[in-house]
Design an enzyme around this catalytic site. Structure first.
Site, PDB file in Angstrom:
ATOM      1  N   GLU A 134       8.577  15.682  15.681  1.00  0.00           N
ATOM      2  CA  GLU A 134       8.900  15.794  14.644  1.00  0.00           C
ATOM      3  C   GLU A 134       8.415  16.187  13.865  1.00  0.00           C
ATOM      4  O   GLU A 134       7.264  16.069  13.422  1.00  0.00           O
ATOM      5  CB  GLU A 134       9.098  14.485  14.159  1.00  0.00           C
ATOM      6  CG  GLU A 134       9.866  14.248  12.951  1.00  0.00           C
ATOM      7  CD  GLU A 134       9.544  12.545  12.614  1.00  0.00           C
ATOM      8  OE1 GLU A 134      10.452  12.170  11.745  1.00  0.00           O
ATOM      9  OE2 GLU A 134       8.519  11.833  12.547  1.00  0.00           O
TER      10      GLU A 134
ATOM     11  N   GLU B  13       9.550   1.194  11.139  1.00  0.00           N
ATOM     12  CA  GLU B  13      11.045   1.915  11.256  1.00  0.00           C
ATOM     13  C   GLU B  13      10.473   3.296  11.474  1.00  0.00           C
ATOM     14  O   GLU B  13       9.157   3.663  10.178  1.00  0.00           O
ATOM     15  CB  GLU B  13      12.044   1.897   9.597  1.00  0.00           C
ATOM     16  CG  GLU B  13      13.096   3.045   9.655  1.00  0.00           C
ATOM     17  CD  GLU B  13      12.406   4.270   9.615  1.00  0.00           C
ATOM     18  OE1 GLU B  13      12.636   5.449   9.609  1.00  0.00           O
ATOM     19  OE2 GLU B  13      12.123   4.356   7.599  1.00  0.00           O
TER      20      GLU B  13
ATOM     21  N   THR C 132       5.335   7.136  14.556  1.00  0.00           N
ATOM     22  CA  THR C 132       4.982   6.336  15.312  1.00  0.00           C
ATOM     23  C   THR C 132       4.060   6.355  15.980  1.00  0.00           C
ATOM     24  O   THR C 132       3.456   5.517  16.299  1.00  0.00           O
ATOM     25  CB  THR C 132       6.559   7.619  16.800  1.00  0.00           C
ATOM     26  OG1 THR C 132       7.666   7.436  15.812  1.00  0.00           O
ATOM     27  CG2 THR C 132       6.452   6.415  17.832  1.00  0.00           C
TER      28      THR C 132
ATOM     29  N   GLY D 113       6.689   4.966   8.469  1.00  0.00           N
ATOM     30  CA  GLY D 113       6.007   6.320   8.870  1.00  0.00           C
ATOM     31  C   GLY D 113       6.276   6.276  10.155  1.00  0.00           C
ATOM     32  O   GLY D 113       6.929   6.571  10.723  1.00  0.00           O
TER      33      GLY D 113
ATOM     34  N   VAL E 173       1.314   6.421  13.723  1.00  0.00           N
ATOM     35  CA  VAL E 173       0.944   5.090  13.502  1.00  0.00           C
ATOM     36  C   VAL E 173       1.547   3.840  13.553  1.00  0.00           C
ATOM     37  O   VAL E 173       0.494   2.310  13.336  1.00  0.00           O
ATOM     38  CB  VAL E 173       0.560   5.541  11.687  1.00  0.00           C
ATOM     39  CG1 VAL E 173       0.170   4.402  10.848  1.00  0.00           C
ATOM     40  CG2 VAL E 173      -0.157   6.341  11.391  1.00  0.00           C
ATOM     41  N   GLY E 174       2.461   3.550  13.596  1.00  0.00           N
ATOM     42  CA  GLY E 174       3.328   2.427  13.837  1.00  0.00           C
ATOM     43  C   GLY E 174       2.917   2.118  15.053  1.00  0.00           C
ATOM     44  O   GLY E 174       2.911   0.775  15.515  1.00  0.00           O
TER      45      GLY E 174
ATOM     46  N   LYS F 297       0.637  -1.404   0.133  1.00  0.00           N
ATOM     47  CA  LYS F 297      -0.048   0.030  -0.024  1.00  0.00           C
ATOM     48  C   LYS F 297       0.841   1.200  -0.237  1.00  0.00           C
ATOM     49  O   LYS F 297       1.333   1.475   0.902  1.00  0.00           O
ATOM     50  CB  LYS F 297      -0.727   0.435   1.173  1.00  0.00           C
ATOM     51  CG  LYS F 297      -1.736   1.100   1.008  1.00  0.00           C
ATOM     52  CD  LYS F 297      -2.560   1.542   2.140  1.00  0.00           C
ATOM     53  CE  LYS F 297      -1.973   2.776   2.780  1.00  0.00           C
ATOM     54  NZ  LYS F 297      -2.111   4.283   1.890  1.00  0.00           N
TER      55      LYS F 297
END
Length: 501
Positions: A399, A268, A247, A245, A249-250, A192
């Site tokens: 970030e 990552e 953090t 992407g 969403v991770g 995706k």
């Protein structure tokens, strides 16, 4: 859609948008719902094309194709040498289409065309070649079984069906860093791409078909993270998810993996990387590297050196040089070869960066240069430098993912190390000094996955990178990347009448 301007006013003809549908089992298909979404040119806010909007039903179809290709197809059953030949052919086709791919990433993501043409797309092909070279070198070990008369060995097996979720800041390179090692390992996959930058991924799908990659090995489902991405993360028949992407969403992906089939997850994630400039550093070089580290790719890079710490002996001189050089950092159309910075990827990111700039002003940081949007169309932002930044400010901790630098002063080596580590992230760091003992001490003390000494962005196909702390849990590039897509099986059998043990 406007054509681009290159140096001297030369017009660059933009590519025809050939592929806008999902790619499943070797075919380009409409989304099951028939829905599409608009992909926007960040130079001007205009619509480039309408892309198929995949959803759970489409992910199910793609996973079914990938599962059939893994369980019954030729890909994992080929020798590594045979897979390598096809992956190398894929790389050949990428190299033959460098200009078109660079144009797609420029118009879709605001990336500089010249950098795409001479750096990103060649590196993309390079990742496929590197991993093609590794495909026939995957092996386990013979075990020295010491407690019983047994013979044992390990196998490195492909993990199965993989979900690869790609970010928007480096759509081609990130595609390659996940797809290439997964292919080399013998996996099949559903990819995706980010909804902001789907065009090049669909073009790579077309090239994979031309290269002879078997149907079902590579499937592309375009769409949104909250729907298509979530369906991948929670799918019961996906064996592994690899995500690059944010953090936040991770964390959601890990939760979805845990509550579904406990699939393996490689992450990552974000960064707030420090650049430490010591008193013995060359001031001109330090300013150049600090600007490059923070403003490259318009600051939309997870390893950006957005926190710059300068030792007090040269602080004033470095600040003066940074402000002088920042004013020559040209922002413009990504097709203009004199531009060093294009537009931010989309309106949402543009507005997010500007809001952080306002936070910096309101919290008491000193704005040295920049701080404003450029023009009345598109998503262009001035390179921005703040001084007098303190650790409690949002621009220090968060970030931003944009061209915003925070400058701080430090006195001692110990203080510099403490400042560098004062973040929840740990992706990268830079050290500028001529003292080898200092360099060794500092590089071993900073909690980050990659340390660059007297350089920045020292990436290489053979060099693994990844994060400490909340910057992730895996390593990409190099031979380490293959391990993300392999699992170890031990095989043990009794030894009878062996003349030695």
């Amino acid at each position: 859609m406007e054509n681009g301007k290159c140096n001297g006013g030369t017009t660059v003809k933009l590519p025809e948008i050939k592929f806008t549908k999902l790619f499943i089992n070797g075919q380009f298909l409409d989304a099951a719902s028939g829905k599409t979404f608009e992909t926007i040119d960040p130079r001007n806010g205009e619509v480039i094309a309408k892309i198929a909007e995949g959803d759970k039903e489409d992910v199910d179809l793609a996973v079914k194709a990938a599962r059939h290709a893994f369980d019954h197809g030729p890909w994992p059953r080929m020798t590594g040498f045979e897979r390598a030949k096809l992956i190398n052919k894929f790389a050949d086709l990428i190299e033959q289409n460098i200009e078109e791919l660079a144009k797609l990433d420029a118009v879709d993501g605001g990336k500089l065309f010249q950098l795409g043409k001479f750096a990103d797309i060649p590196a993309t092909a390079g990742h496929f070649r590197y991993n093609a070279g590794a495909a026939d070198k995957i092996h386990g070990e013979t075990l020295k079984m010491t407690r019983q008369p047994l013979f044992g060995y390990t196998l490195k097996e492909p993990i199965g069906v993989v979900g690869n979720i790609i970010p928007w800041n480096f759509p081609s390179i990130m595609f390659a860093t996940k797809v290439a090692p997964a292919m080399a390992a013998g996996c099949t996959m559903v990819v995706k791409p980010a909804e902001q930058t789907s065009l090049s991924a669909l073009f790579y799908a077309h090239l994979s078909k031309e290269a002879g990659i078997p149907d079902g090995v590579l499937n592309i489902v375009t769409g949104f993270g909250s729907t298509a991405g979530a369906a991948i993360a929670s799918h019961m028949d996906i064996d592994k998810v690899s995500f690059t992407g944010s953090t936040d969403v991770g964390r959601k992906i890990m939760q979805a993996a845990a509550t579904s089939n406990l699939k393996k997850v490689s992450l990552e994630l974000g960064g707030k990387s420090p650049l430490l400039i010591f008193n013995d550093a060359d001031i001109d070089k330090a300013a150049d590297l600090a600007l490059l580290g923070c403003f490259y790719n318009k600051g939309e890079i997870c390893v950006a050196s957005s926190r710059v710490f300068v030792q007090e002996g040269i602080y004033d001189k470095v600040v003066e040089k940074l402000v002088e050089k920042a004013k020559d950092w040209t922002v413009g159309d990504p097709f203009d070869s004199t531009a060093r910075q294009g537009p931010q990827v989309d309106k949402r990111q543009f507005e997010k960066i500007l809001s952080y700039i306002e936070h910096g002003k309101n919290e008491g940081a000193t704005l040295l240069t920049g701080g404003k949007a450029i023009g009345d169309k598109g998503y262009f932002i001035e390179p921005t430098i703040f001084a007098d930044v303190t650790e409690d400010m949002k621009i220090y901790q968060d970030e931003i993912f944009g061209p915003v630098m925070s400058l701080m002063k430090f006195k001692t080596v110990e203080e510099g190390i403490k400042c560098a580590n004062n973040t929840k992230y740990g992706l990268a760091a830079g050290i500028l000094s001529q003292d080898i003992d200092l360099i060794n001490t500092v590089s071993r003390s900073i909690k980050a996955g990659i340390i660059w000494v007297n350089c920045y962005f020292g990436f290489d196909l053979d060099c693994p990178y990844g994060g400490y702390k909340m910057s992730g849990n895996c390593r990409e590039s190099g031979m380490d990347a293959l391990d993300n897509f392999l699992q170890t099986k031990s095989v043990v059998m009794p030894l009878h009448n062996s003349p030695w043990m």
